[in-house]
Design a protein around this motif. Structure first.
Motif, PDB file in Angstrom:
ATOM      1  N   MET A 167      28.938  51.083  23.598  1.00  9.46           N
ATOM      2  CA  MET A 167      28.566  50.106  24.611  1.00  9.46           C
ATOM      3  C   MET A 167      27.961  48.887  23.931  1.00  9.46           C
ATOM      4  SD  MET A 167      26.774  52.668  27.380  1.00  9.46           S
ATOM      5  CE  MET A 167      26.468  51.339  28.523  1.00  9.46           C
ATOM      6  N   GLU A 168      28.437  47.715  24.302  1.00 13.70           N
ATOM      7  CA  GLU A 168      27.887  46.511  23.693  1.00 13.70           C
ATOM      8  C   GLU A 168      27.990  45.333  24.651  1.00 13.70           C
ATOM      9  OE1 GLU A 168      31.474  44.451  21.187  1.00 13.70           O
ATOM     10  OE2 GLU A 168      30.374  46.072  20.193  1.00 13.70           O
ATOM     11  N   GLY A 169      27.179  44.317  24.386  1.00 18.93           N
ATOM     12  CA  GLY A 169      27.179  43.104  25.177  1.00 18.93           C
ATOM     13  C   GLY A 169      26.890  41.912  24.290  1.00 18.93           C
ATOM     14  N   ILE A 170      26.919  40.727  24.875  1.00 10.80           N
ATOM     15  CA  ILE A 170      26.679  39.480  24.157  1.00 10.80           C
ATOM     16  C   ILE A 170      25.445  38.794  24.729  1.00 10.80           C
ATOM     17  CG2 ILE A 170      27.625  37.241  23.492  1.00 10.80           C
ATOM     18  CD1 ILE A 170      29.111  39.597  22.287  1.00 10.80           C
ATOM     19  N   VAL A 171      24.532  38.393  23.851  1.00 11.44           N
ATOM     20  CA  VAL A 171      23.328  37.687  24.272  1.00 11.44           C
ATOM     21  C   VAL A 171      23.717  36.296  24.765  1.00 11.44           C
ATOM     22  CG1 VAL A 171      21.085  36.779  23.553  1.00 11.44           C
ATOM     23  CG2 VAL A 171      21.906  38.975  22.633  1.00 11.44           C
ATOM     24  N   ARG A 172      23.362  35.984  26.013  1.00 12.55           N
ATOM     25  CA  ARG A 172      23.701  34.691  26.603  1.00 12.55           C
ATOM     26  C   ARG A 172      22.500  33.758  26.726  1.00 12.55           C
ATOM     27  NH1 ARG A 172      28.732  34.426  25.237  1.00 12.55           N
ATOM     28  NH2 ARG A 172      30.122  35.886  26.332  1.00 12.55           N
ATOM     29  N   ALA A 173      21.293  34.290  26.605  1.00 13.83           N
ATOM     30  CA  ALA A 173      20.100  33.436  26.662  1.00 13.83           C
ATOM     31  C   ALA A 173      18.932  34.157  26.010  1.00 13.83           C
ATOM     32  CB  ALA A 173      19.762  33.064  28.099  1.00 13.83           C
ATOM     33  N   VAL A 174      18.096  33.386  25.323  1.00 17.42           N
ATOM     34  CA  VAL A 174      16.840  33.871  24.737  1.00 17.42           C
ATOM     35  C   VAL A 174      15.747  32.973  25.307  1.00 17.42           C
ATOM     36  CG1 VAL A 174      15.532  34.284  22.632  1.00 17.42           C
ATOM     37  CG2 VAL A 174      18.015  34.624  22.639  1.00 17.42           C
ATOM     38  N   CYS A 175      14.901  33.523  26.162  1.00 18.51           N
ATOM     39  CA  CYS A 175      13.987  32.702  26.969  1.00 18.51           C
ATOM     40  C   CYS A 175      12.522  33.011  26.665  1.00 18.51           C
ATOM     41  CB  CYS A 175      14.251  32.928  28.446  1.00 18.51           C
ATOM     42  SG  CYS A 175      15.980  32.669  28.947  1.00 18.51           S
ATOM     43  N   LEU A 176      11.724  31.956  26.648  1.00 19.30           N
ATOM     44  CA  LEU A 176      10.286  32.065  26.394  1.00 19.30           C
ATOM     45  C   LEU A 176       9.520  31.277  27.447  1.00 19.30           C
ATOM     46  CD1 LEU A 176      10.142  31.347  22.531  1.00 19.30           C
ATOM     47  CD2 LEU A 176      10.364  33.570  23.646  1.00 19.30           C
ATOM     48  N   SER A 177       8.256  31.658  27.630  1.00 12.81           N
ATOM     49  CA  SER A 177       7.338  30.856  28.442  1.00 12.81           C
ATOM     50  C   SER A 177       5.961  30.933  27.809  1.00 12.81           C
ATOM     51  CB  SER A 177       7.292  31.355  29.889  1.00 12.81           C
ATOM     52  OG  SER A 177       6.803  32.678  29.942  1.00 12.81           O
ATOM     53  N   LYS A 178       5.190  29.876  27.967  1.00 14.47           N
ATOM     54  CA  LYS A 178       3.861  29.815  27.373  1.00 14.47           C
ATOM     55  C   LYS A 178       2.813  30.483  28.242  1.00 14.47           C
ATOM     56  CE  LYS A 178       5.083  27.463  23.714  1.00 14.47           C
ATOM     57  NZ  LYS A 178       5.015  28.091  22.373  1.00 14.47           N
ATOM     58  N   ALA A 179       3.107  30.676  29.529  1.00 14.75           N
ATOM     59  CA  ALA A 179       2.142  31.265  30.450  1.00 14.75           C
ATOM     60  C   ALA A 179       2.816  32.304  31.329  1.00 14.75           C
ATOM     61  CB  ALA A 179       1.504  30.182  31.317  1.00 14.75           C
ATOM     62  N   ARG A 180       2.092  33.361  31.640  1.00 12.93           N
ATOM     63  CA  ARG A 180       2.628  34.392  32.534  1.00 12.93           C
ATOM     64  C   ARG A 180       2.757  33.847  33.950  1.00 12.93           C
ATOM     65  NH1 ARG A 180       0.410  40.401  31.044  1.00 12.93           N
ATOM     66  NH2 ARG A 180       0.661  40.273  28.782  1.00 12.93           N
ATOM     67  N   GLY A 181       3.717  34.395  34.692  1.00 14.79           N
ATOM     68  CA  GLY A 181       3.916  33.975  36.065  1.00 14.79           C
ATOM     69  C   GLY A 181       4.708  32.696  36.208  1.00 14.79           C
ATOM     70  N   THR A 182       5.284  32.209  35.111  1.00 12.65           N
ATOM     71  CA  THR A 182       6.094  30.985  35.159  1.00 12.65           C
ATOM     72  C   THR A 182       7.515  31.299  34.717  1.00 12.65           C
ATOM     73  OG1 THR A 182       5.527  30.359  32.882  1.00 12.65           O
ATOM     74  CG2 THR A 182       4.081  29.563  34.639  1.00 12.65           C
ATOM     75  N   GLU A 183       8.454  30.443  35.109  1.00 14.60           N
ATOM     76  CA  GLU A 183       9.822  30.614  34.650  1.00 14.60           C
ATOM     77  C   GLU A 183       9.901  30.406  33.141  1.00 14.60           C
ATOM     78  OE1 GLU A 183      12.605  28.218  36.741  1.00 14.60           O
ATOM     79  OE2 GLU A 183      12.064  28.990  38.715  1.00 14.60           O
ATOM     80  N   LYS A 184      10.849  31.088  32.530  1.00 14.06           N
ATOM     81  CA  LYS A 184      11.032  30.947  31.091  1.00 14.06           C
ATOM     82  C   LYS A 184      12.155  29.955  30.805  1.00 14.06           C
ATOM     83  CE  LYS A 184       9.428  35.667  30.202  1.00 14.06           C
ATOM     84  NZ  LYS A 184       8.093  35.310  29.734  1.00 14.06           N
TER      85      LYS A 184
ATOM     86  N   ASP B 279      24.713  36.539  19.774  1.00 13.49           N
ATOM     87  CA  ASP B 279      24.588  37.802  19.042  1.00 13.49           C
ATOM     88  C   ASP B 279      25.135  38.959  19.876  1.00 13.49           C
ATOM     89  OD1 ASP B 279      23.428  36.520  16.933  1.00 13.49           O
ATOM     90  OD2 ASP B 279      21.378  37.220  17.337  1.00 13.49           O
ATOM     91  N   THR B 280      25.589  39.990  19.183  1.00  9.70           N
ATOM     92  CA  THR B 280      26.048  41.205  19.850  1.00  9.70           C
ATOM     93  C   THR B 280      24.899  42.193  19.968  1.00  9.70           C
ATOM     94  OG1 THR B 280      28.303  40.956  19.006  1.00  9.70           O
ATOM     95  CG2 THR B 280      27.649  43.153  19.725  1.00  9.70           C
ATOM     96  N   MET B 281      24.737  42.780  21.147  1.00  9.68           N
ATOM     97  CA  MET B 281      23.738  43.830  21.367  1.00  9.68           C
ATOM     98  C   MET B 281      24.474  45.126  21.670  1.00  9.68           C
ATOM     99  SD  MET B 281      20.582  44.068  24.130  1.00  9.68           S
ATOM    100  CE  MET B 281      19.583  42.858  23.239  1.00  9.68           C
ATOM    101  N   THR B 282      24.130  46.182  20.969  1.00 10.73           N
ATOM    102  CA  THR B 282      24.794  47.462  21.148  1.00 10.73           C
ATOM    103  C   THR B 282      23.781  48.546  21.493  1.00 10.73           C
ATOM    104  OG1 THR B 282      24.629  47.982  18.788  1.00 10.73           O
ATOM    105  CG2 THR B 282      26.635  46.875  19.537  1.00 10.73           C
ATOM    106  N   VAL B 283      24.264  49.562  22.209  1.00  8.40           N
ATOM    107  CA  VAL B 283      23.453  50.747  22.460  1.00  8.40           C
ATOM    108  C   VAL B 283      23.586  51.650  21.243  1.00  8.40           C
ATOM    109  CG1 VAL B 283      23.138  52.787  23.908  1.00  8.40           C
ATOM    110  CG2 VAL B 283      23.738  50.585  24.949  1.00  8.40           C
ATOM    111  N   GLU B 284      22.460  51.938  20.612  1.00 11.72           N
ATOM    112  CA  GLU B 284      22.468  52.723  19.372  1.00 11.72           C
ATOM    113  C   GLU B 284      22.067  54.163  19.659  1.00 11.72           C
ATOM    114  OE1 GLU B 284      19.755  52.443  15.422  1.00 11.72           O
ATOM    115  OE2 GLU B 284      21.198  50.830  15.672  1.00 11.72           O
ATOM    116  N   ALA B 285      22.769  55.089  19.031  1.00 11.30           N
ATOM    117  CA  ALA B 285      22.450  56.504  19.206  1.00 11.30           C
ATOM    118  C   ALA B 285      21.078  56.803  18.618  1.00 11.30           C
ATOM    119  CB  ALA B 285      23.512  57.372  18.534  1.00 11.30           C
ATOM    120  N   ARG B 286      20.314  57.627  19.319  1.00 12.36           N
ATOM    121  CA  ARG B 286      19.005  58.009  18.795  1.00 12.36           C
ATOM    122  C   ARG B 286      19.186  58.991  17.646  1.00 12.36           C
ATOM    123  NH1 ARG B 286      14.673  56.550  21.832  1.00 12.36           N
ATOM    124  NH2 ARG B 286      13.443  57.899  20.484  1.00 12.36           N
TER     125      ARG B 286
END
Length: 316
Positions: A1-18, A138-145
């Motif tokens: 199982m894998e996917g593609i990262v479409r956004a990397v989001c940050l915010s400086k304060a909690r409770g606000t949009e990133k 980037d590619t994100m994959t589910v890795e076996a434990r």
């Protein structure tokens, strides 16, 4: 199982949009560097499926990545369908899912406009196990434990006096020590006043979002008017597991006839087993003597694994 990262989001304060910054550093046991939600806790990184956002936008929402407060938007992975404990690999970074969904304390602008917000039931949370840089594309994959997830547990103490600081809670720490010695990962400990409302709320949250294998409560199982732990536990139950509570009372009767006054119950919600224990450390340990050896078999069954039910007691 894998996917593609479409956004990397940050915010400086909690409770606000990133804001989608495109690239950021994941720091072990912290989260995304520069994000307000990073820290030494279990919700270091929030993730949302791009497919869920697209379906929501198709209904006229018109939201951008980060609008729900999510850190990572990934296309191709349905996070909601993955169990707690799933490992997610992205380059050198490794995340471990710790929670599914969240309670919405204050309805956001999206909710008021659309009548719904998908983050509370579609978003998931993770902690950073291994660090690295993560970027859009980037590619994100589910890795076996490498090994099965250790059994996870939560411990809840019910006591008006302990919650008010008038008495030290000794039962909760005694249970935690016993569980950890048996190899359990104790993911949360709570100290609540007696009563139904708070206990029902926390039991639902733990079972539905954090999803431990086992929850042990201590206190509130007697005859006093505020001893309502059994009623709160039954209110959240989906199935009953009466044999455990019956075995505790039967064994305790050999120690003291007052055990007949214990009203503790044992139930199942989702894949979590909930057991009420008495309020004293001594009685808690005596109760755990009764059932702890049988828990690996019981909890493995709840996880959905196939085991040999004819195996000798204590050998699972």
């Amino acid at each position: 199982m894998e996917g593609i990262v479409r956004a990397v989001c940050l915010s400086k304060a909690r409770g606000t949009e990133k804001t989608n910054v495109g690239r950021a550093e994941l720091r072990p046991d912290w989260g995304l560097v520069g994000d307000a939600h990073a820290g030494h806790w279990h919700r270091q990184v929030s993730l949302l499926s791009a497919d869920k956002i697209a379906a929501f936008n198709a209904r006229g929402a018109d939201v951008q990545p980060g609008a729900f407060g999510e850190n990572l938007v990934v296309e191709g992975l349905d996070f909601r369908a993955l169990p707690v404990g799933t490992l997610l690999r992205c380059g050198t970074a490794l995340l471990e899912m710790t929670q599914i969904g969240k309670e919405c304390h204050t309805h956001c602008a999206i909710y008021h406009r659309m009548g719904e917000c998908i983050m509370p039931h579609e978003g998931v949370f993770a902690k950073v196990v291994e660090g690295g840089v993560i970027a859009v594309g980037d590619t994100m994959t589910v890795e076996a434990r490498p090994a099965p997830l250790p059994f996870q547990a939560a411990v809840i103490t019910l006591s008006d006096r302990c919650a008010a600081g008038a008495r030290e809670d000794k039962s909760g720490p005694a249970i935690v020590a016993r569980l950890q010695a048996a190899g359990y990962e104790v993911i949360e400990t709570l100290l609540l006043p007696d009563g139904r409302t708070a206990l029902e709320k926390e039991l639902r949250r733990l079972c539905d979002q954090r999803r431990p294998d086992l929850i042990l409560t201590t206190g509130g199982t007697g005859f006093s008017p505020r001893d309502v732990s059994p009623e709160a536990t039954l209110a959240v139950a989906e199935r009953q597991a009466p044999g455990i509570a019956e075995a505790i009372r039967a064994a305790s009767m050999r120690i003291t006839p007052r055990a007949m006054l214990g009203r503790g119950v044992s139930v199942i919600r989702g894949k979590t087993l909930i057991i009420n224990l008495p309020g004293s450390p001594k009685a808690c340990n005596e109760s755990m003597d009764v059932f702890l050896d049988q828990m690996p078999h019981a909890l493995t069954l709840l996880r959905g694994a196939v085991t040999d039910c004819a195996a000798p007691a204590g050998k699972d």
